[in-house]
Motif scaffolding. Structure first.
Motif, PDB file in Angstrom:
ATOM      1  N   HIS A 245      24.747 -65.838  33.316  1.00  0.00           N
ATOM      2  CA  HIS A 245      24.031 -67.016  32.826  1.00  0.00           C
ATOM      3  C   HIS A 245      25.117 -67.933  32.298  1.00  0.00           C
ATOM      4  O   HIS A 245      25.603 -67.770  31.176  1.00  0.00           O
ATOM      5  CB  HIS A 245      23.027 -66.643  31.734  1.00  0.00           C
ATOM      6  CG  HIS A 245      21.913 -65.758  32.217  1.00  0.00           C
ATOM      7  ND1 HIS A 245      20.790 -66.250  32.848  1.00  0.00           N
ATOM      8  CD2 HIS A 245      21.766 -64.418  32.176  1.00  0.00           C
ATOM      9  CE1 HIS A 245      19.979 -65.256  33.160  1.00  0.00           C
ATOM     10  NE2 HIS A 245      20.551 -64.124  32.762  1.00  0.00           N
TER      11      HIS A 245
ATOM     12  N   ARG B 218      28.874 -68.826  28.397  1.00  0.00           N
ATOM     13  CA  ARG B 218      28.214 -67.711  29.093  1.00  0.00           C
ATOM     14  C   ARG B 218      27.366 -66.933  28.084  1.00  0.00           C
ATOM     15  O   ARG B 218      27.766 -66.759  26.927  1.00  0.00           O
ATOM     16  CB  ARG B 218      29.264 -66.791  29.712  1.00  0.00           C
ATOM     17  CG  ARG B 218      28.682 -65.655  30.554  1.00  0.00           C
ATOM     18  CD  ARG B 218      29.785 -64.674  30.947  1.00  0.00           C
ATOM     19  NE  ARG B 218      30.873 -65.353  31.631  1.00  0.00           N
ATOM     20  CZ  ARG B 218      30.941 -65.515  32.953  1.00  0.00           C
ATOM     21  NH1 ARG B 218      29.971 -65.030  33.712  1.00  0.00           N
ATOM     22  NH2 ARG B 218      31.966 -66.141  33.500  1.00  0.00           N
ATOM     23  N   SER B 219      26.210 -66.484  28.534  1.00  0.00           N
ATOM     24  CA  SER B 219      25.327 -65.690  27.675  1.00  0.00           C
ATOM     25  C   SER B 219      24.697 -64.578  28.494  1.00  0.00           C
ATOM     26  O   SER B 219      24.649 -64.637  29.733  1.00  0.00           O
ATOM     27  CB  SER B 219      24.249 -66.569  27.041  1.00  0.00           C
ATOM     28  OG  SER B 219      23.371 -65.807  26.241  1.00  0.00           O
TER      29      SER B 219
ATOM     30  N   SER C  48      21.560 -63.864  28.517  1.00  0.00           N
ATOM     31  CA  SER C  48      20.200 -64.208  28.917  1.00  0.00           C
ATOM     32  C   SER C  48      20.084 -65.713  29.056  1.00  0.00           C
ATOM     33  O   SER C  48      20.876 -66.476  28.479  1.00  0.00           O
ATOM     34  CB  SER C  48      19.184 -63.694  27.879  1.00  0.00           C
ATOM     35  OG  SER C  48      19.370 -64.364  26.634  1.00  0.00           O
ATOM     36  N   GLY C  49      19.095 -66.129  29.803  1.00  0.00           N
ATOM     37  CA  GLY C  49      18.873 -67.553  29.963  1.00  0.00           C
ATOM     38  C   GLY C  49      18.472 -68.220  28.655  1.00  0.00           C
ATOM     39  O   GLY C  49      18.885 -69.350  28.362  1.00  0.00           O
TER      40      GLY C  49
ATOM     41  N   LEU D  70      21.543 -68.685  26.515  1.00  0.00           N
ATOM     42  CA  LEU D  70      22.370 -69.787  26.995  1.00  0.00           C
ATOM     43  C   LEU D  70      21.791 -71.122  26.564  1.00  0.00           C
ATOM     44  O   LEU D  70      22.538 -72.035  26.157  1.00  0.00           O
ATOM     45  CB  LEU D  70      22.483 -69.708  28.518  1.00  0.00           C
ATOM     46  CG  LEU D  70      23.308 -70.819  29.173  1.00  0.00           C
ATOM     47  CD1 LEU D  70      24.746 -70.798  28.679  1.00  0.00           C
ATOM     48  CD2 LEU D  70      23.267 -70.696  30.700  1.00  0.00           C
ATOM     49  N   GLU D  71      20.474 -71.277  26.633  1.00  0.00           N
ATOM     50  CA  GLU D  71      19.867 -72.546  26.232  1.00  0.00           C
ATOM     51  C   GLU D  71      20.046 -72.789  24.740  1.00  0.00           C
ATOM     52  O   GLU D  71      20.256 -73.932  24.308  1.00  0.00           O
ATOM     53  CB  GLU D  71      18.374 -72.552  26.601  1.00  0.00           C
ATOM     54  CG  GLU D  71      18.109 -72.585  28.104  1.00  0.00           C
ATOM     55  CD  GLU D  71      18.775 -73.784  28.774  1.00  0.00           C
ATOM     56  OE1 GLU D  71      18.820 -74.874  28.154  1.00  0.00           O
ATOM     57  OE2 GLU D  71      19.258 -73.626  29.901  1.00  0.00           O
TER      58      GLU D  71
ATOM     59  N   HIS E 119      24.500 -76.351  34.694  1.00  0.00           N
ATOM     60  CA  HIS E 119      24.220 -74.937  34.908  1.00  0.00           C
ATOM     61  C   HIS E 119      24.790 -74.483  36.254  1.00  0.00           C
ATOM     62  O   HIS E 119      24.722 -75.209  37.246  1.00  0.00           O
ATOM     63  CB  HIS E 119      22.717 -74.675  34.869  1.00  0.00           C
ATOM     64  CG  HIS E 119      22.133 -74.757  33.481  1.00  0.00           C
ATOM     65  ND1 HIS E 119      21.941 -75.945  32.824  1.00  0.00           N
ATOM     66  CD2 HIS E 119      21.710 -73.779  32.630  1.00  0.00           C
ATOM     67  CE1 HIS E 119      21.415 -75.714  31.638  1.00  0.00           C
ATOM     68  NE2 HIS E 119      21.273 -74.411  31.490  1.00  0.00           N
TER      69      HIS E 119
ATOM     70  N   PRO F 108      22.580 -68.874  39.736  1.00  0.00           N
ATOM     71  CA  PRO F 108      22.895 -67.445  39.855  1.00  0.00           C
ATOM     72  C   PRO F 108      23.377 -67.040  41.238  1.00  0.00           C
ATOM     73  O   PRO F 108      24.100 -66.056  41.373  1.00  0.00           O
ATOM     74  CB  PRO F 108      21.557 -66.768  39.504  1.00  0.00           C
ATOM     75  CG  PRO F 108      20.812 -67.781  38.685  1.00  0.00           C
ATOM     76  CD  PRO F 108      21.206 -69.113  39.238  1.00  0.00           C
TER      77      PRO F 108
END
Length: 479
Positions: A9, A54-55, A57-58, A61-62, A79, A82
């Protein structure tokens, strides 16, 4: 060696133009993200450096990007899809290989990094300058973050060394005797009794094995016990004060040198090590970071976070590039292009054309806005005078086409706008136009301040004249 598959992500951050005080903005952003787990990256290659977030999970990240936009309102985030793993700078593709160097505490278990970079160039510029990838090589600086352990600030506070020779304060209640010596004595007695039983029974093999274990295991157990029971080393008061001045986070800092199929392993190890040594500039006096030995990337994602740093220290390790001293090749945001609002494409004063939709649609300023106050703000040579010239031309056309009581007055201290508007005067208004050039000393413009037709209020006119002269020549004003 294949690389561990990290969570994909990812978003690229495009730095804004004319950015100042970037480290202070990053410090506020990191403070708001103190409870999140994320990775901040900088990838540099032949095309120049790029910044990423980078995270795992989505949603994470948001949340990170929301705080980044609050800290850098003019920055743009893009973004990475994926299914576009080729755009992930930290991921190995095909036959690529890499070498990794981790930054560890150099002297003490609580490193202290420089956090005040005011009036100095960005420290990241030196790190990126040391990273010199060639061909298809790239260098990725990865800063993994996580929440600090519970009670970490209190443990650091308790390790503050006493200042001025003051004795260390002991706890109010004196602790009782330790049970460790008694347990050790009982263990030695039990081992001796068991050895005597083996000796009496003639069981020599267990006796020899037990004796060997006693001579080897006892010193080892003692060393482990001393390490576990030993009090942590006191920290200087300066270190404790600076470390606790901002929220704490756990971190891991790595340098990845990535090359193609033909990249020599020694070359990648050298590239990663040389880049990691540049972090020596962050040393705040004996407690900085040291590069570990180069290694290959691990097959599983790394979860360990060995560094305990505050947000001020972390902001120096990752922030968007300032305008001054930034390395070449940095992507910067450009002026945003917006579609014209409905109704602004056919009526009013035409001020330009929009190519946001690729068709060059004209953009008009609604006519009622021409008679309202407006503030136009932009840098030099961004079109402010051109916009005002278009608006003036529309007003003059309206006056020339029919009865219109509008009067247009243009005041320009630089003369360029006034001359441009003068060239746009319609033929019908030539006799009604007056051009006053106060800088023309050959034909000075007279202004009778005592003309009662122009200034009917005598007292107010006198007050304004005296005030104006006082402000123009304050040093020559009489008693």
């Amino acid at each position: 060696m294949p690389q561990a598959a990290d969570a994909f992500h990812l978003a690229e951050v495009v730095a804004p133009r004319d950015l100042e005080a970037s480290i202070a903005s990053a410090r506020g952003m990191l403070g708001a993200l103190a409870g999140e787990r994320l990775t901040l990256e900088i990838a540099t290659g032949p095309a120049g450096p790029r910044w990423y977030v980078r995270s795992g999970s989505g949603e994470g990240l948001e949340r990170a990007l929301a705080q980044l936009r609050a800290a850098y309102p003019q920055a743009r985030t893009e973004h990475v899809a994926p299914d576009r793993a080729d755009l992930d700078p930290a991921r190995l593709l095909g036959a690529e290989r890499s070498a990794v160097v981790e930054l560890l505490p150099s002297a003490r278990d609580v490193p202290l990094l420089r956090s005040d970079w005011r009036n100095e160039p960005s420290p990241l510029a030196g790190v990126l300058a040391r990273a010199a990838p060639e061909g298809d090589e790239r260098v990725v600086l990865r800063l993994a973050l996580g929440p600090a352990p519970r009670g970490a600030a209190g443990r650091i506070q308790r390790r503050a060394a006493p200042s001025g020779g003051a004795p260390r304060r002991e706890p109010a209640g004196r602790p009782g005797p330790s049970p460790v010596p008694l347990v050790a004595a009982l263990a030695i007695a039990a081992a001796g009794l068991q050895g005597w039983q083996w000796y009496a029974a003639g069981e020599w093999l267990p006796l020899l094995a037990g004796t060997a274990c006693l001579f080897v295991g006892l010193p080892l157990a003692g060393a482990i016990a001393m390490r576990l029971l030993r009090s942590p080393e006191p920290l200087p008061v300066r270190v404790v004060e600076q470390k606790l001045a901002s929220p704490l986070l756990q971190a891991r800092l790595e340098v990845h040198a990535i090359g193609g199929r033909d990249a020599a392993p020694d070359r990648l190890r050298l590239l990663a090590s040389e880049t990691a040594r540049a972090y020596g500039a962050y040393d705040a006096g004996g407690g900085g970071l040291r590069p570990a030995a180069p290694r290959w990337p691990r097959r599983r994602p790394e979860r360990r976070l060995p560094l305990l740093l505050n947000t001020a220290e972390l902001a120096g390790l990752w922030h968007l590039p300032d305008d001054e001293g930034a390395p070449a090749g940095i992507r910067r945001t450009t002026a945003q292009r917006l579609r014209p609002a409905p109704g602004h494409t056919a009526r009013g004063a035409r001020v330009g054309a929009s190519d946001a939709d690729g068709r060059g649609a004209p953009v008009h300023l609604p006519a009622p806005l021409l008679h309202r106050n407006q503030l136009i703000v932009a840098k030099t040579r961004r079109g402010k005078s051109t916009l005002l010239r278009h608006l003036a031309a529309r007003v003059m056309d309206d006056v020339a086409r029919g009865p219109d009581g509008t009067a247009l007055v243009v005041v320009d201290p630089h003369q360029d706008l006034a001359e441009a508007v003068l060239e746009a005067v319609p033929q019908e208004l030539t006799d009604r136009t007056t051009y006053l050039d106060f800088a023309n000393l050959e034909r000075p413009v007279g202004l009778n301040l005592l003309d009662r037709e122009l200034f009917p209020d005598r007292d107010r006119t006198t007050e304004h004249i005296v005030t104006m002269m006082n402000r123009l020549w304050p040093a020559n004003w009489g008693p």
